[in-house]
Scaffold this motif. Structure first.
Motif, mmCIF file in Angstrom:
data_model
loop_
_atom_site.group_PDB
_atom_site.id
_atom_site.type_symbol
_atom_site.label_atom_id
_atom_site.label_comp_id
_atom_site.label_asym_id
_atom_site.label_seq_id
_atom_site.Cartn_x
_atom_site.Cartn_y
_atom_site.Cartn_z
ATOM 1 N N ASP A 20 -21.051 46.893 54.341
ATOM 2 C CA ASP A 20 -22.434 46.957 53.873
ATOM 3 C C ASP A 20 -23.274 45.893 54.559
ATOM 4 O O ASP A 20 -22.792 44.798 54.881
ATOM 5 N N LYS A 21 -24.555 46.219 54.763
ATOM 6 C CA LYS A 21 -25.502 45.304 55.405
ATOM 7 C C LYS A 21 -26.835 45.386 54.673
ATOM 8 O O LYS A 21 -27.287 46.472 54.310
ATOM 9 N N SER A 22 -27.462 44.226 54.448
ATOM 10 C CA SER A 22 -28.767 44.155 53.816
ATOM 11 C C SER A 22 -29.723 43.381 54.718
ATOM 12 O O SER A 22 -29.296 42.574 55.553
ATOM 13 N N THR A 23 -31.020 43.607 54.531
ATOM 14 C CA THR A 23 -32.044 43.034 55.410
ATOM 15 C C THR A 23 -31.892 41.529 55.600
ATOM 16 O O THR A 23 -31.907 41.029 56.724
ATOM 17 N N ASN A 24 -31.726 40.795 54.514
ATOM 18 C CA ASN A 24 -31.767 39.334 54.581
ATOM 19 C C ASN A 24 -30.398 38.677 54.700
ATOM 20 O O ASN A 24 -30.322 37.437 54.698
ATOM 21 N N PHE A 25 -29.322 39.490 54.798
ATOM 22 C CA PHE A 25 -27.988 38.900 54.778
ATOM 23 C C PHE A 25 -27.076 39.556 55.807
ATOM 24 O O PHE A 25 -27.288 40.706 56.195
ATOM 25 N N ASP A 26 -26.057 38.813 56.197
ATOM 26 C CA ASP A 26 -25.076 39.338 57.132
ATOM 27 C C ASP A 26 -24.283 40.469 56.488
ATOM 28 O O ASP A 26 -24.125 40.519 55.257
ATOM 29 N N GLY A 27 -23.769 41.375 57.319
ATOM 30 C CA GLY A 27 -22.928 42.449 56.806
ATOM 31 C C GLY A 27 -21.587 41.917 56.330
ATOM 32 O O GLY A 27 -21.141 40.839 56.728
ATOM 33 N N ARG A 28 -20.922 42.709 55.466
ATOM 34 C CA ARG A 28 -19.625 42.277 54.961
ATOM 35 C C ARG A 28 -18.738 43.476 54.669
ATOM 36 O O ARG A 28 -19.211 44.580 54.390
ATOM 37 N N PHE A 29 -17.429 43.219 54.726
ATOM 38 C CA PHE A 29 -16.419 44.248 54.517
ATOM 39 C C PHE A 29 -15.682 43.951 53.217
ATOM 40 O O PHE A 29 -15.273 42.824 52.966
ATOM 41 N N THR A 30 -15.537 44.988 52.371
ATOM 42 C CA THR A 30 -14.838 44.819 51.094
ATOM 43 C C THR A 30 -13.685 45.822 51.016
ATOM 44 O O THR A 30 -13.913 47.023 50.911
ATOM 45 N N PRO A 31 -12.451 45.351 51.059
ATOM 46 C CA PRO A 31 -11.294 46.249 50.980
ATOM 47 C C PRO A 31 -10.746 46.369 49.560
ATOM 48 O O PRO A 31 -11.059 45.547 48.680
ATOM 49 N N ARG A 32 -9.938 47.407 49.355
ATOM 50 C CA ARG A 32 -9.201 47.568 48.106
ATOM 51 C C ARG A 32 -7.840 48.162 48.434
ATOM 52 O O ARG A 32 -7.735 49.102 49.225
ATOM 53 N N ILE A 33 -6.796 47.617 47.850
ATOM 54 C CA ILE A 33 -5.440 48.136 48.003
ATOM 55 C C ILE A 33 -4.874 48.343 46.605
ATOM 56 O O ILE A 33 -4.941 47.442 45.757
ATOM 57 N N SER A 34 -4.328 49.523 46.349
ATOM 58 C CA SER A 34 -3.762 49.783 45.029
ATOM 59 C C SER A 34 -2.497 50.615 45.161
ATOM 60 O O SER A 34 -2.337 51.396 46.106
ATOM 61 N N GLY A 35 -1.628 50.422 44.212
ATOM 62 C CA GLY A 35 -0.388 51.203 44.164
ATOM 63 C C GLY A 35 -0.059 51.589 42.739
ATOM 64 O O GLY A 35 -0.258 50.792 41.813
ATOM 65 N N VAL A 36 0.421 52.832 42.559
ATOM 66 C CA VAL A 36 0.823 53.324 41.241
ATOM 67 C C VAL A 36 2.266 53.810 41.355
ATOM 68 O O VAL A 36 2.579 54.659 42.198
ATOM 69 N N TYR A 37 3.129 53.278 40.506
ATOM 70 C CA TYR A 37 4.545 53.652 40.530
ATOM 71 C C TYR A 37 4.924 54.300 39.205
ATOM 72 O O TYR A 37 4.700 53.731 38.133
ATOM 73 N N THR A 38 5.486 55.512 39.284
ATOM 74 C CA THR A 38 5.918 56.244 38.089
ATOM 75 C C THR A 38 7.330 55.806 37.755
ATOM 76 O O THR A 38 8.297 56.163 38.451
ATOM 77 N N VAL A 39 7.471 55.013 36.695
ATOM 78 C CA VAL A 39 8.782 54.508 36.313
ATOM 79 C C VAL A 39 9.543 55.512 35.463
ATOM 80 O O VAL A 39 10.770 55.461 35.360
ATOM 81 N N ALA A 40 8.806 56.434 34.842
ATOM 82 C CA ALA A 40 9.372 57.516 34.040
ATOM 83 C C ALA A 40 8.254 58.532 33.860
ATOM 84 O O ALA A 40 7.081 58.209 34.060
ATOM 85 N N PRO A 41 8.565 59.760 33.507
ATOM 86 C CA PRO A 41 7.495 60.744 33.306
ATOM 87 C C PRO A 41 6.437 60.219 32.330
ATOM 88 O O PRO A 41 6.765 59.712 31.253
ATOM 89 N N ASN A 42 5.183 60.279 32.744
ATOM 90 C CA ASN A 42 4.029 59.824 31.946
ATOM 91 C C ASN A 42 4.040 58.327 31.674
ATOM 92 O O ASN A 42 3.413 57.852 30.728
#
Length: 967
Positions: free
Chosen positions: A662-684
């Motif tokens: 993202d970039k805005s008029t008065n500020f430098d651009g920036r990168f925002t990451p997200r990492i997620s993991g979901v592990y099924t240990v048993a049904p539901n």
């Protein structure tokens, strides 16, 4: 520009999509026992994101580029899910669902911007569906948000509430995003959502999804503490007419007003033709008497703490909800100024008086008067003594130490005399829907809301005839959407209460102690009358009371013609004119965005989404909020994101990677990451782990505000270099720190101010910068048997460049007190917070449902000079018990809520918010023969008045009865 961009994007998307090969799947879903159609059933192609939901008649139709054979997953809360294999014919697929008691089957979209079971969400998400909305114990769904796990609310008035999660709550919360049908419904001149002023009514609400925590990777700037998505009912799926009328009372046992009536009418109408064209319209009107803020505690605005006394015992009294008393002056400095003025204008009399008051042989004020009356040398003064004697008393008091360094404030007006408490809220919306193909829908939407309310920021603002309009064009399919919308904010007749109180005071007697008419000024009259009363032998308290009586002579009293005339003049003149307290805000926002889900095109080998957005803020306040008098200010923001997800290890683990620039008029651009993991240990049963980043640009006000508040004794300015340079704070007139100014202020008591105590505040020459957060979360959500659902999470947040504010004082010649400025800055150092929450749902049998949640939030590291505004209780919990049909056609719901005591700190006021508990409850009676429901209920039914944030009104019970047709 707006229309051209939208139609160009619509054309491109249609061209890309209508040529794709597809298969249409349609059918009917009914209840196995009653044989009645079931609306809202989720239909998805197994292993893909393709799908839809049944309409009001239980029918569905959608297309997919998957070829047969394929498997449909058909699921709905309260029914056993069915997997139905399709090998040949894809039309007329009829399915019966068997009722059951299985939790956790809701489908959410917000967590990944693609449909998935809430049990499999990669991050924490709360959901409120239609079945819940119909059975709410609170007066509206927006009031019931507080019952969600980890959610807190700051209530500033009956219709103005700010939602927050995970700490750093505020009256106008800029760290929490709120979307309605994909539109950010913030007021662009304020940069936060104005409650539900232009939101949805309960009749038109399909569902609410709430993401606590950072969500910038998917939703862009803002939402650093949370994001809420509200989705309305589609007219193709929910047709017909509905209405609801609610009436009741509030202010029970309220000495301010006595019982007051509450009325609300909601109407919704929708119609579709040939499954191609549909139209929808909604209308809502609420009228009531608002809660009144009546905190009259004595607040020290320099030290930001409380002190003993009230108006009768403290000459410098400043009530929290009293306005006009923010204006004060030091009695010693006023006296010295008057003495100097007297010396310049009456040199002979001054010389004569000075010889008397400095004569050590005259040991009392009566002895001085006796000299004038008996000594022939003063005979020439005797005829003028009625006019001159106050100056003699003043000079005597200054010389003999009677007039000391004492701050004195003007007499203010209670908020109830200044603010409009006649709350009104009118909302209307309409939309046209056209299906270009069975799966591609074009939408034109307009929504407009207006009303009267009260909002707390750095002041208490009376929002009168305030309005916001939102207008949208959108094209969406099962794998994409493209939309453009504009938000048009109009301040109407809104004004600042403290400016109003101060200007009414100025209308009957100016405060000024300089100029040709200074002698008639309020502080001059006070100082002269005080000195005379003290010299005549009165006590200090009696002298102050006598002085106020003299200075307040002719004061405009509430309810009089003089008061109303002055008030009307001030509220009808703008702030920028220098004569009024009225805003003139016409700020606009224009937003364009699109998203494409490539998962189906990639045969679901991986899930891949890409999207982008462009936004323009047009600041147009005529100099009443921003530094835009005689000029136009625009802020441009743009960004793009991508997300990829893949199931692995026999579909037991799903990894998702997201990133946004993202970039805005008065500020430098920036990168925002997200990492997620979901592990099924048993049904539901799933464990989720995520690393999320979020950021928010300084708000439009953080950048360009230029506003006088606190009765004109403080100015709020933006923190970008342009604004700092306007007031020479980076160069020739560097301001002084708050702590050093307080020390200097205290030195006045000695009679010899010590300028050496003043220390300059050094602003970062780069100005304010965007705030960011790194958030780590682990959670578990699962079914422990078919009747017990548990959801738990823990988080740790670390903020960088945390946006806070400082108060500084800038010397302006010989003026005292020095003008005060509030300036947004970034905290230097780490700001951390952590916490967790636990929620349960348990089906007890015989349709009883028990729910509960508890949340814990704690502040971690803070920079040494940072003012703590975490504004969040450590512990809060909710308990709920309900039954949709305890006996035939009769149901009930009860919710109990408790939260711990905490300290609230804001630019308006600071103080303790006591712990409190409330109970909301309702009993409903359904009349199936006429598709109706009657509900009898109330919020805070025990009528224990409480506050959610300091300086805001106490909230009592609201009892109501409602009738709803076709809910």
């Amino acid at each position: 520009m707006f229309t051209k961009v939208i139609f160009a994007l619509l054309f491109c998307m249609v061209s890309l999509t209508v040529h794709a090969q597809s298969v249409t799947i349609s059918g009917l879903v009914t209840d196995k026992l009653t044989k009645q159609p079931i609306p809202g059933v989720g239909i998805t192609v197994k292993g893909t994101t393709s799908g839809t939901a049944t309409d009001a008649s239980g029918r569905y139709s959608f297309t997919t580029n998957r070829k047969t054979p394929l498997t449909l997953v058909i699921s709905f809360l309260g029914y056993i899910s069915v997997e139905q294999e399709i090998t040949g014919n894809t039309k007329g697929i009829n399915t019966e669902l068997e009722p059951t008691v299985i939790l956790g089957q809701e489908v959410v979209i917000s967590a990944s911007r693609t449909p998935e079971r809430i049990l499999e969400s990669p991050v924490s998400v709360e959901r409120m569906g239609q079945s819940t909305i119909k059975e709410l114990s609170a007066p509206s769904f927006y009031d019931a948000l507080i019952n969600m796990k980890g959610v807190e609310v700051s209530t500033q008035s009956l219709t103005f509430k700010s939602i927050n999660t995970r700490g750093f709550n505020s009256n106008g919360n800029t760290r929490f995003n709120q979307f309605v049908d994909g539109m950010d419904n913030q007021a662009p001149g304020l940069n936060f959502a104005v409650g539900n002023i232009i939101g949805l009514s309960d009749l038109d609400l399909d569902n609410v999804e709430l993401l606590p925590g950072a969500s910038s990777a998917l939703y862009g700037a803002g939402g650093i503490n949370g994001t809420m998505l509200m989705t309305s009912k589609n007219p193709f799926d929910y047709q017909g007419a509905s209405f609801s009328f609610k009436t009741g009372i509030n202010h029970v046992n309220d000495d301010n007003t006595g019982n007051q009536q509450f009325n609300q009418l909601d109407v919704r109408m929708a119609k579709a033709w040939n499954n191609k064209f549909a139209v929808k319209g909604t209308f809502s009107f609420l009228q009531a008497k608002d809660w009144q803020a009546d905190n009259y505690s004595n607040f020290d605005r320099i030290g930001r703490n409380f002190k003993a006394g009230d108006r009768t015992t403290d000459p410098n009294y400043d009530g929290v909800n009293v306005y006009g008393d923010e204006v004060n002056a030091n009695l010693l400095l006023v006296g010295n100024s008057l003495r100097s003025s007297f010396q310049a204008q009456q040199p002979l009399a001054y010389g004569a008086f000075n010889s008397l008051v400095t004569n050590p042989g005259l040991t009392s004020y009566n002895a001085v008067l006796n000299q004038i009356n008996t000594n022939p040398a003063f005979a020439a003064l005797r005829p003028a003594m009625p006019q001159l004697s106050p100056f003699l008393a003043l000079m005597y008091g200054l010389q003999r130490g009677g007039v000391t360094s004492q701050a004195v404030s003007r007499t203010g007006y209670n908020e109830s005399n200044l603010v409009d408490y006649d709350t009104k809220s009118l909302k209307a919306s309409g939309s046209l829907h056209y299906k270009v193909t069975p799966t591609i829908e074009a939408i034109a939407h307009a929504a407009w809301g207006t009303g009267t309310s009260v909002y707390t920021g750095s002041d208490r603002y009376s929002l009168r005839n305030f309005s916001i309009g939102q207008f949208k064009l959108e094209l969406k399919g099962q794998d994409f959407f493209v939309r453009g919308y504009t938000t048009q904010e109009r301040s109407g007749d809104s004004y600042i209460s403290s400016i109003l109180g101060s200007f009414i005071n100025e209308a009957y007697r100016p405060s000024s102690i300089a100029g040709p008419n200074a002698i008639n000024g309020w502080f001059a009259q006070y100082a002269l009358a005080y000195s005379s009363a003290l010299a005549a032998g009165g006590s200090n308290d009696a002298a102050h009371n006598a002085a106020r009586g003299v200075a307040d002579r002719g004061r405009f009293m509430p309810g009089t013609a003089q008061f109303e005339a002055a008030k009307n003049s001030i509220v009808n003149n703008t702030i920028s004119s220098g004569l009024g307290a009225k805003f003139d805000d016409k700020t606009n926002l224009y937003h364009y965005e699109g998203l494409y889900n490539l998962s189906n095109a990639l045969n679901n080998v991986v899930e891949l989404q890409v999207g982008g957005s462009y936004r323009i803020y047009q600041l147009r306040s005529g100099g009443t909020i921003f530094d835009d008098l005689g000029k136009k200010l625009n802020i441009d923001e743009y960004g793009a994101f991508a997300q990829v997800a893949k199931k692995m290890f026999d579909d037991k683990f799903k990894l998702s990677l997201s990133g946004r620039y993202d970039k805005s008029t008065n500020f430098d651009g920036r990168f925002t990451p997200r990492i997620s993991g979901v592990y099924t240990v048993a049904p539901n049963n799933n464990i989720r782990v995520s690393y999320q980043t979020g950021y928010r640009n300084p708000t439009t006000q953080n950048q360009y505000i230029d506003l006088s508040v606190a009765g004109g004794r403080q100015r709020l300015i933006g923190g970008i270099p342009e604004m700092l340079n306007k007031y020479e704070m980076l160069t020739t007139r560097k301001p002084y720190t708050d702590a050093s100014y307080r020390a200097y202020d205290a030195s006045l008591a000695t009679g010899t101010p010590n300028p050496a105590l003043l220390k300059t505040y050094e602003f970062d020459p780069r100005g304010i910068r965007p705030e960011s957060v790194q958030s780590y979360e682990i959670g578990y959500k699962g079914l422990l048997g078919p009747k017990f659902l548990i959801d738990a999470y823990a988080y740790y947040n670390q903020y960088k460049n945390f946006i806070t504010a400082v108060e500084v004082y800038q010397q302006n010649g010989s003026t005292y007190p020095f003008p005060k400025f509030g300036v947004p800055v970034n905290a230097v150092g780490k700001v951390t917070s952590y916490g967790g929450a636990l929620g349960i749902d348990y089906l007890l049998g015989k349709n009883y449902n028990l729910s509960g949640n508890v949340s814990y939030n704690e502040l971690g590291d803070l920079p040494a000079d940072y003012i703590n505004d975490f504004n969040t209780p450590k512990v809060r919990y909710n308990l709920g018990l309900g039954n949709r049909e305890v006996i035939r056609n009769v149901g009930f719901n009860v919710n109990y809520r408790w939260q711990d005591e905490f300290f609230w700190n804001s630019s308006f006021a600071a103080g303790a918010v006591p712990s409190f508990s409330t109970i909301d409850a309702q009993v409903n009676f359904k009349i199936p023969s006429v598709k109706s429901m009657i509900k009898l209920g109330g919020s805070n039914i025990l009528n224990k008045y409480y506050i959610t944030s300091y300086g805001n009104p106490a909230i009592g019970a609201l009892y109501y009865v409602s009738y709803t047709f076709n809910p």
